[in-house]
Design a protein around this motif. Structure first.
Motif, mmCIF file in Angstrom:
data_model
loop_
_atom_site.group_PDB
_atom_site.id
_atom_site.type_symbol
_atom_site.label_atom_id
_atom_site.label_comp_id
_atom_site.label_asym_id
_atom_site.label_seq_id
_atom_site.Cartn_x
_atom_site.Cartn_y
_atom_site.Cartn_z
ATOM 1 N N TYR A 1 0.855 -1.188 0.000
ATOM 2 C CA TYR A 1 0.000 0.000 0.000
ATOM 3 C C TYR A 1 0.888 1.234 0.000
ATOM 4 O O TYR A 1 1.988 1.219 0.558
ATOM 5 C CB TYR A 1 -0.883 -0.042 1.255
ATOM 6 N N LEU B 1 -6.882 0.569 4.107
ATOM 7 C CA LEU B 1 -6.462 -0.826 3.980
ATOM 8 C C LEU B 1 -7.677 -1.753 3.987
ATOM 9 O O LEU B 1 -7.730 -2.731 3.231
ATOM 10 C CB LEU B 1 -5.522 -1.203 5.123
ATOM 11 N N THR C 1 -9.295 -1.989 0.633
ATOM 12 C CA THR C 1 -8.592 -2.737 -0.410
ATOM 13 C C THR C 1 -8.870 -4.239 -0.328
ATOM 14 O O THR C 1 -8.391 -5.000 -1.160
ATOM 15 C CB THR C 1 -7.068 -2.520 -0.316
#
Length: 360
Positions: free
Chosen positions: A95, A116, A119
C-alpha cells in the motif's frame, strides 16, 4: 509507449494525469489479490509489514497535498508526504498513499487502517511494524479496534507509564542474567492489560471498558550506552576546556552543557556527576510494544528487519531522484508517484529475492 519521438514535458504531464486515483486503487486491489494467490498456504503464516513515511519537497502551488511542514531533518519547507507499507520478507509493496505535508506521522494511522480495509486485504496474520514516529496511545487503540496486530517503538517520553515501567524493572534490565546473545542486548518483557474505548464517539468522554493484553519489551544495549557516554564526555570536556581558554568563544550549545552538568567551586569548574548519571540512566534503552509477539528476541528481530521500507525510500529519493515532485498539478503528481512507486517496488523485490537466495 506508442511514440516514435521523444515526449515533451506537456505530453508527459497529460499521460501522467490519465493515471487517476481510482485506477491506482484498482491496481492495488488486484496486486494484493495476486499477492495472496501466489502465496497460497503461506498466507496462514505470520507476516511482518513495515510502515513508514517520507517527505518530498515541492514548490508547486497547484498540488493539493503540498503544505508547509517539518521534515525528519527538522527543516520547515513546502512538502507532500508519502506513506508506504512493504512486506519485510519479500519486499513486495502492499500500500502507499500521498498525504498533506503538514500532517505529522503519528496522525496518519487511522486513515491508513480505513483505506487498507477498503482494499479487501486479508491482514488477519499480519503484524504492522512502525517506528517511534507512530508510537502513541491513540494509534494503539485504533490498531486494536481494527484487529491489526502491531509492533510499535514507544518513545520513553510517550507517557509516564513507559518511564514508570522502565524504572520498576531497571535492575532486571541491567542484570546480565537477562542477556540475549542473539541480539547482544538485555531484554525484559512486561505483560500489561491495556484498556481502551472500543466504540469511541466524538464529543463523548472515553469509555475504556475494553481491554487487551500488550507485551512491553524492554531492551538495554551497553554498546549504545557506552557510545552515548563517550559522546557526552567528549562534548562536556571540550566545553570545559573552551571555558578555561576563552569564555567569549563558547557556543550556545557549550554554554547549555556547562549550565546543566557543571558547577563552579573554589574557582574550579567541576562536573556534577549526579546530573550526568540522571542523563545517562535511560541511555541505550529501547521499548517495543506488541499485542501479538510475546518473545522479546522475535520482536526485536522483526523491528530491526523493517529496513526494507527504509531501503525503498532511499531508492525512491536517491536512485530515482524523487526528492522533489517535478510536476505542477495534483493529477500529474499522482501519476508520477505511481510510476516511481512501481520502480521502487521492483527494486525492493529484486533485492529481497537476492537476499533470500543468499540465505538459502
Amino acid at each position: 509507449l506508442p511514440c516514435r519521438s521523444g515526449l515533451t514535458s506537456g505530453s508527459i504531464s497529460r499521460l501522467l494525469r490519465k493515471i487517476s486515483r481510482d485506477r491506482i486503487d484498482r491496481f492495488l486491489m488486484r496486486l494484493n489479490a495476486a499477492y495472496q494467490r501466489e502465496r497460497g498456504n503461506k498466507m496462514a503464516q505470520r507476516r511482518f509489514w513495515a510502515l513508514d513515511s517520507t517527505s518530498i519537497t515541492s514548490y508547486s502551488e497547484n498540488i493539493a497535498s503540498v503544505e508547509y511542514g517539518r521534515n525528519k531533518d527538522l527543516i520547515d519547507a513546502p512538502q507532500t508526504n508519502v506513506l508506504l507499507i512493504v512486506d519485510q520478507k519479500t519486499g513486495d509493496p502492499v500500500y502507499y498513499r500521498s498525504f498533506d505535508g503538514a500532517v505529522p506521522d503519528v496522525s496518519t494511522i487511522r486513515n491508513t487502517l480505513v483505506e487498507l480495509a477498503m482494499t479487501q486485504i486479508d491482514f488477519s496474520r499480519v503484524v504492522l511494524v512502525t517506528d517511534k514516529g507512530y508510537g502513541s496511545s491513540a494509534n494503539w487503540d485504533d490498531l486494536l479496534r481494527s484487529s491489526m496486530s502491531f509492533i510499535s517503538n514507544a518513545r520513553r517520553g510517550l507517557n509516564a507509564a513507559i518511564t514508570q515501567l522502565i524504572d520498576e524493572h531497571y535492575s532486571e534490565l541491567m542484570d546480565w542474567n537477562n542477556g540475549q546473545a542473539f541480539i547482544d542486548q538485555n531484554a525484559v518483557t512486561v505483560p500489561v492489560e491495556w484498556r481502551y474505548d472500543e466504540f469511541p464517539v466524538e464529543g463523548r468522554s472515553q469509555q475504556k471498558k475494553a481491554s487487551h493484553r500488550l507485551y512491553v519489551h524492554l531492551y538495554y544495549s551497553k554498546e549504545i550506552n557506552d557510545e552515548e557516554t563517550r559522546r557526552l564526555k567528549a562534548r562536556l570536556f571540550a566545553a570545559i576546556s573552551q571555558n578555561r581558554d576563552d569564555k567569549d568563544r563558547l557556543t550556545e550549545a557549550q554554554q547549555k552543557l556547562l549550565r546543566e552538568f557543571t558547577i563552579e567551586k573554589d574557582g574550579k569548574v567541576q562536573v556534577r556527576m549526579r546530573k550526568v548519571d540522571e542523563k545517562l540512566r535511560h541511555s541505550g534503552i529501547r521499548v517495543l510494544v506488541s499485542d501479538a509477539i510475546k518473545d522479546p528476541v522475535e520482536c526485536c528481530v522483526a523491528y530491526e528487519e523493517r529496513n526494507q521500507v527504509e531501503y525503498a525510500f532511499n531508492t525512491l529519493k536517491s536512485r530515482l531522484s524523487c526528492n522533489r515532485t517535478g510536476v505542477h498539478s495534483t493529477e500529474a503528481w499522482e501519476g508520477e508517484l505511481f510510476l516511481q512507486m512501481l520502480a521502487t517496488a521492483v527494486s525492493g523485490m529484486v533485492r529481497a529475492r537476492v537476499r533470500l537466495y543468499n540465505d538459502s
